[in-house]
Design a protein around this motif. Structure first.
Motif: not given
Length: 158
Positions: A71-93
């Protein structure tokens, strides 16, 4: 969704303390050595239930942290922070939203096209441990009930 978490976390804390107090208090009044088998099983069921509730609440706290990060908006909030998984950046996009599943407990990242995946917000031991403790509590409570039923049948005049 956030309001449900706000209610469940304190309720889980209160329930785990109450179950622990009930389980240990009933044995404390009689004493462990003098307690009947049914009393020991009932106490074990209460304590195991308290552990299950405490672990579930611990998982809810992890989910609450993930929701706050999402829910935290602002710089670096997209893609969602909890959805970022190491090595799977494309999926988070491809993430467009999130949801929370309460059974099993997990933070779900919803992707374009209706799919989704569970983020690594909840530690992997939480769901199996909650299930194991809850099942053990049910088995102990069931064994105490069966033992209590047998005791009633064996008593003369009952």
């Amino acid at each position: 969704m956030t309001s449900l978490l706000i209610l469940l976390v304190p309720a889980g804390l209160i329930l785990s303390v109450a179950l622990t107090g009930h389980g240990l208090g009933s044995l404390g009044r009689v004493g462990l050595r003098r307690a009947s088998g049914q009393a020991r099983l009932k106490s074990a069921a209460a304590v195991l239930g308290a552990i299950a509730v405490a672990l579930y609440t611990w998982g809810l706290l992890h989910i609450a942290g993930a929701v706050l990060d999402a829910e935290d908006g602002g710089t670096g909030s997209s893609p969602l922070l909890p959805c970022r998984t190491h090595g799977q950046g494309e999926r988070a996009l491809t993430v467009v939203d999130y949801s929370v599943d309460y059974v099993p407990l997990r933070f779900v990242c919803e992707t374009k096209g209706g799919g989704g995946y569970a983020a690594e917000s909840v530690p992997g031991y939480i769901n199996p441990a909650v299930l194991g403790c809850a099942l053990a509590a049910v088995v102990c409570a069931g064994a105490a009930a069966v033992g209590s039923e047998r005791g009633v049948r064996k008593r003369p005049g009952a």
